[in-house]
Design an enzyme around this catalytic site. Structure first.
Site, PDB file in Angstrom:
ATOM      1  CD  GLU A 188      -6.885  -1.020 -10.202  1.00  0.00           C
ATOM      2  OE1 GLU A 188      -8.424  -0.307 -10.369  1.00  0.00           O
ATOM      3  OE2 GLU A 188      -6.705  -1.313  -9.453  1.00  0.00           O
ATOM      4  CE1 TYR A 228      -9.840  -3.650  -2.832  1.00  0.00           C
ATOM      5  CE2 TYR A 228      -9.345  -1.736  -4.387  1.00  0.00           C
ATOM      6  CZ  TYR A 228      -8.950  -2.125  -3.767  1.00  0.00           C
ATOM      7  OH  TYR A 228      -7.628  -2.440  -2.719  1.00  0.00           O
ATOM      8  NE  ARG A 238      -8.044   4.100 -10.627  1.00  0.00           N
ATOM      9  CZ  ARG A 238      -6.893   3.658  -9.960  1.00  0.00           C
ATOM     10  NH1 ARG A 238      -7.172   4.172  -8.061  1.00  0.00           N
ATOM     11  NH2 ARG A 238      -6.422   3.079 -10.261  1.00  0.00           N
ATOM     12  CG  HIS A 271      -6.505  -5.914  -5.546  1.00  0.00           C
ATOM     13  ND1 HIS A 271      -5.219  -4.907  -6.642  1.00  0.00           N
ATOM     14  CD2 HIS A 271      -6.712  -5.120  -5.056  1.00  0.00           C
ATOM     15  CE1 HIS A 271      -5.309  -3.482  -6.311  1.00  0.00           C
ATOM     16  NE2 HIS A 271      -6.180  -3.849  -5.232  1.00  0.00           N
ATOM     17  CD  GLN A 273      13.816  -4.631  -4.195  1.00  0.00           C
ATOM     18  OE1 GLN A 273      13.994  -4.627  -5.294  1.00  0.00           O
ATOM     19  NE2 GLN A 273      14.286  -4.370  -3.544  1.00  0.00           N
TER      20      GLN A 273
HETATM   21 FE1  SF4 Z   1       7.990   1.556  -5.599  1.00  0.00          FE
HETATM   22 FE2  SF4 Z   1       9.973   3.539  -5.489  1.00  0.00          FE
HETATM   23 FE3  SF4 Z   1      10.507   1.224  -6.642  1.00  0.00          FE
HETATM   24 FE4  SF4 Z   1       8.793   3.089  -7.601  1.00  0.00          FE
HETATM   25  S1  SF4 Z   1      10.933   3.568  -8.415  1.00  0.00           S
HETATM   26  S2  SF4 Z   1       8.357   1.198  -7.851  1.00  0.00           S
HETATM   27  S3  SF4 Z   1       7.719   4.121  -6.213  1.00  0.00           S
HETATM   28  S4  SF4 Z   1       9.925   1.859  -4.764  1.00  0.00           S
END
Ligand code: SF4
Ligand code: NAP
Length: 678
Positions: free
Chosen positions: A175, A177, A225, A263, A350
């Site tokens: 990513e 780092y 990773r 990122h 979200q």
């Molecule tokens: Fe995040 Fe839940 Fe949306 Fe999946 S469904 S992207 S875990 S908020």
């Protein structure tokens, strides 16, 4: 839970659910819960919360869990709130976390993450003094002595993880780092033993793994990773990635996990616009090069897909992170042949990434209990079984009905339309948002499983509702109809008419309203159906071949299907309400489709000529075939008012309560929490 496979799970997912030997550790299946920044460590009762969070996933069968990142020293913190593991005292406080996971037969690694030039600390450090576009603070170049000290810090942090009871560590090398930065010319222009040749650039990663193995001995599980594709100019070419994977294996790693994209990449890697398993090829390339297990990741969210990946040999394991926020019981349900009950991650970001980036602890849009395990566990059980009426089967109403039934109440869900879903039905019509079908599948199935009585095409009256112990009004919204002369002209289409397929638009379209739905409608007008991984790669310029540095190629040229103009009255830049970590990708897609945005608009009228408006005092005509109205919504509260008049106490939730914050995240959270008070 029993980790024995049911016959159903074994038949459906024979490879995914089979055990695997990694180093000296036997893993009970091929499923990893990948590392996520949760910010749970910043809440009260932080250790207890983290232990409960991870334990719930281990209890339901995940083989291996990886914590969020711990910095090996202060300068490696991702930001000033991030945890550093550099003392035995701190290690001791972490002990309840691995204990809780081990109690359920799971294993857990602590992720060691040095953020390098991405660190939002007073003075970040890096391979060279090359700044990043996502961190205003320029890095200071590490001296050779400091590089040696950093390796020691990572080794000490790893040893402390073992002391705390973790099974080992994930060394974060992707990513963008620190370890990733050293590996590529984009960020490493050194001319000493740590720069220049590929061996020199990869030396930090290799020496780190070697030193950690020395410190941990054979018992400590080491997962590295690796950046399987950087997705930035000046990133590693595939032959260097393969060379690094082999060197990491030789240095003593037990498993190679794969990271996708830095990122600072301008290509989405986990947002909903990314088709499922679009980067599977990158893990497969690494798996072909080494003997140890390689882990595929990014946009894998169903057991079928996970089985297809491990069954084909593209990777030995799969890592899913957000899917375990969406459903902690993912593995158990797959094992018991109940995949139809898995609450699928819809990749919206979200309540997980968008929360983290706004300094909130992670949760999940489809599962508000995620990250709040203790709060829900500690809520009192209901004193008696109640009859509950929920009116409106949109996101808020369905979530409330399911949660109330789960708590043992007798629930009836009324819906005026002949189908469930409310506004969710418009979301799932939008290209790229196909995952909303999964959410609807989960709602439907849970209503059945929890025994909710569903009455479609039914508008209950006050007299009927009086018979229930509890009444919840979730009657949703009506699309707002702006008072523009000509609003009833044949050219005008309301967004539900368009997204339901009842009406279609011509070649030139104006969209009134630049909120989330205005953007979604523009997507709907310009893109057709779900993209395949190949279409996504062509669109965003991802090269799956073995040819290019960073895995990039020129984006495919675009010929838009329509001419779309999106308008708003406010003079400000549009798109401010879009998701923090997904909105940029949506904007990039629409920019590629040459969508025009006009702000500061005053709508004058709609007639046969098109949409007449004024901008900055200048009259204009948009000679369009259709005008789609996406001007927000108003709450539908008639029933609630009637209940109040009749003296019936009814709760009001979702869009019916607040149309201006219409949002599935808020709706599901509010509906679920309300039900837990019954
Ligand atoms: Fe995040 Fe839940 Fe949306 Fe999946 S469904 S992207 S875990 S908020
Ligand atoms: P919204 O975000 O409130 O946007 C409504 C738009 O209509 C605004 O651009 C507003 O801008 C305009 N508008 C409002 N009243 C108007 C009027 N009387 N006449 C003309 N224009 C008017 O609502 P939405 O787009 O319907 O979205 C609803 C909710 O769903 C929002 O909370 C949104 O965040 C969420 N959502 C999000 C996404 C996403 O993030 N991708 C997708 C879909 C929905 P002006 O007032 O400046 O004209």
């Amino acid at each position: 839970m029993s980790t024995e496979l049911s016959a159903a799970g074994q038949a459906l997912y024979p490879t995914l659910l089979s055990p695997l030997q990694a180093g000296t550790h036997r893993l009970r299946n091929r499923v990893i819960m990948g590392s996520m920044h949760t910010r749970l460590e910043l809440l009260d009762r932080a250790i207890e919360r983290q232990a409960a969070f991870y334990a719930e996933r281990a209890k339901a069968g995940v083989a291996l869990i990886v914590t969020g990142g711990y910095a090996p020293n202060a300068e490696g913190r991702i930001d000033e709130d991030a945890p550093v593991l550099d003392s035995a005292e701190h290690a001791h406080t972490l002990r309840p976390i691995p204990q809780a996971v081990h109690a359920h037969g799971g294993k857990i690694l602590l992720q060691v993450l040095h953020a390098g030039r991405y660190a939002k600390v007073p003075q970040p450090v890096g391979a060279s003094e090359i700044p990043s576009r996502i961190n205003p603070r320029a890095p200071r170049q590490l001296s050779e002595a400091e590089i040696g000290a950093t390796i020691e810090d990572i080794a000490r942090c790893s040893a402390l993880a073992l002391e705390a009871g973790f099974d080992g560590v994930e060394i974060m090398g992707s990513e963008g780092y620190l370890l990733n930065q050293f590996a590529v010319t984009r960020t490493n222009d050194r001319d000493d033993a740590w720069g220049g040749s590929v061996e020199n650039r990869q030396r930090l990663a290799v020496e780190t793994v070697r030193r950690v193995r020395q410190r941990l001995g054979p018992e400590g599980l080491i997962m590295y990773r690796l950046s399987a594709i950087d997705l930035v100019e000046g990133g590693a070419p595939p032959d260097e990635i393969v060379q690094l994977a082999r060197a990491i294996e030789a240095a003593g790693a037990d498993i190679i996990n794969t990271g996708i994209g830095w990122h600072e990449a301008r290509i989405p890697t986990i947002a909903y616009v990314v088709p499922r398993a679009a980067f599977r090829f990158a893990a497969a390339r690494v798996q072909r090069a080494v003997q140890i297990p390689v882990v595929a990741s990014n946009r894998i969210n169903t057991p079928e897909l996970a089985e297809a990946i491990v069954g084909s040999g593209d990777a030995a394991m799969v890592s899913m992170a957000r899917p375990f926020l969406a459903d902690p019981e993912f593995v158990r349900k797959a094992t018991e042949g109940r995949a139809d009950q898995i609450n699928t991650c819809i990749a919206c970001n979200q309540a997980c990434l968008d929360y983290i980036f706004s300094d909130r602890a992670t949760s999940c849009l489809v599962n508000p209990k995620a990250g709040r395990e203790l709060d829900f566990q500690e809520m009192p059980r209901p004193a008696s079984v109640r009859t509950v009426a929920v009116v409106g089967a949109g996101a808020a109403g369905m979530a409330c009905a399911i949660a109330a039934a789960e708590r043992g109440h007798r629930v009836t869900l009324f819906e005026a339309a002949d189908t469930l879903g409310g506004q969710l039905n418009w979301a799932r019509a939008v290209p790229g948002k196909e995952e909303f079908h999964e959410l609807m599948r989960w709602f439907r199935r849970q209503l059945e499983v929890q025994g909710v009585t569903v009455k479609l095409s039914t508008r209950p009256d006050v007299a009927q509702l009086r018979a229930f112990d509890r009444v919840v009004v979730a009657t949703g919204v009506r699309p707002r109809v702006p008072a523009i002369p000509g609003i009833d002209h044949a050219k005008v289409i309301r967004y539900p008419e368009l997204l339901s397929g009842r009406r279609s638009a011509g070649a030139k379209v104006a969209v009134i309203g630049a909120g989330g739905i205005g953007y979604d409608v523009a997507e709907y007008l310009l893109h057709q159906g779900a993209e395949t991984a190949e279409q996504f790669q062509a669109e965003w310029g991802v090269d799956p071949s073995d040819q290019s540095a960073g895995g990039l190629k020129p984006e495919a040229p675009v010929t838009p299907r329509r001419e779309v103009t999106v308008l708003q009255r406010k003079p400000e830049k549009p798109g401010r309400t879009l998701g923090m970590t997904t909105g940029w990708a949506l904007k990039a897609r629409l920019a590629r489709q040459k969508v025009r945005f006009l702000t500061g608009c005053e709508y004058l009228r709609i007639d046969d000529a098109g949409l007449h408006l004024r901008i900055g005092g200048e009259p204009q005509l948009l000679a369009v075939d259709h005008v789609v109205i996406c001007a927000g919504q108003d709450s539908e509260r008639g029933l609630h008012e009637a209940l109040q008049t009749a003296g019936i106490d009814a709760a009001l939730i979702g869009g019916a309560e607040r149309a201006d914050e219409l949002d599935a995240l808020r709706a599901i959270d509010q509906g679920t929490r309300l039900a837990w008070t019954f």
